[in-house]
Design a protein around this motif. Structure first.
Motif, short mmCIF file in Angstrom:
data_model
loop_
_atom_site.label_atom_id
_atom_site.label_comp_id
_atom_site.label_asym_id
_atom_site.label_seq_id
_atom_site.Cartn_x
_atom_site.Cartn_y
_atom_site.Cartn_z
N UNK A 112 0.83 -1.20 0.00
CA UNK A 112 0.00 0.00 0.00
C UNK A 112 0.87 1.25 0.00
N UNK A 113 1.93 1.26 0.81
CA UNK A 113 2.83 2.40 0.85
C UNK A 113 3.48 2.62 -0.51
N UNK A 114 3.86 1.51 -1.15
CA UNK A 114 4.50 1.59 -2.46
C UNK A 114 3.55 2.15 -3.51
N UNK A 115 2.28 1.74 -3.48
CA UNK A 115 1.33 2.23 -4.47
C UNK A 115 0.95 3.68 -4.19
N UNK A 116 0.90 4.07 -2.91
CA UNK A 116 0.61 5.47 -2.58
C UNK A 116 1.76 6.39 -2.98
N UNK A 117 2.98 5.90 -2.92
CA UNK A 117 4.14 6.71 -3.29
C UNK A 117 4.15 7.02 -4.79
N UNK A 118 3.56 6.17 -5.59
CA UNK A 118 3.55 6.37 -7.04
C UNK A 118 2.47 7.31 -7.52
N UNK A 119 1.52 7.65 -6.66
CA UNK A 119 0.43 8.54 -7.07
C UNK A 119 0.88 10.00 -6.97
N UNK A 120 0.49 10.85 -7.93
CA UNK A 120 0.84 12.26 -7.84
C UNK A 120 0.05 12.93 -6.71
N UNK A 121 0.75 13.78 -5.97
CA UNK A 121 0.09 14.48 -4.87
C UNK A 121 -0.57 15.75 -5.40
#
Length: 101
Positions: free
Chosen positions: A70-79
């Motif tokens: 989950x952390x890895x997939x959240x890191x790939x999303x643009x903020x």
């Protein structure tokens, strides 16, 4: 199609054969010069767990693995910056009105 292990009862040769479940069992040893009969061995099976609502390997991942994914997939999303999107007064296309004097 599964792999089956066979063992010759005469020369103790052990070998594996990739064959369909519908294929007949092998009977003769494949070693040249050996006339022995072979016996199919019981396999230990694969490490698959069949229970619950789904039959996928990922259904039984540890909680630490899920958290890391989950952390890895959240890191790939643009903020998105909420402040930049809603600045008051910017982007207004109304011209100042002229007063009649």
């Amino acid at each position: 199609m599964p792999n089956y292990d066979y063992k010759c009862q005469t020369c103790d040769h052990v070998f594996e054969v990739f064959q369909s479940m519908n294929d007949p069992k092998l009977e003769d040893c494949p070693v040249e010069g050996c006339e022995g009969k072979v016996k199919r061995l019981l396999g230990t099976g694969a490490g698959v767990i069949f229970k619950g609502g789904g039959f996928y390997e990922t259904d039984y991942r540890s909680q630490s693995y899920k958290d890391g994914a989950k952390k890895e997939s959240d890191a790939g999303k643009p903020k998105t910056d909420a402040k930049a999107e809603s600045k008051p007064g910017s982007g207004s296309s109304t011209a100042p009105s002229k007063s009649k004097d």
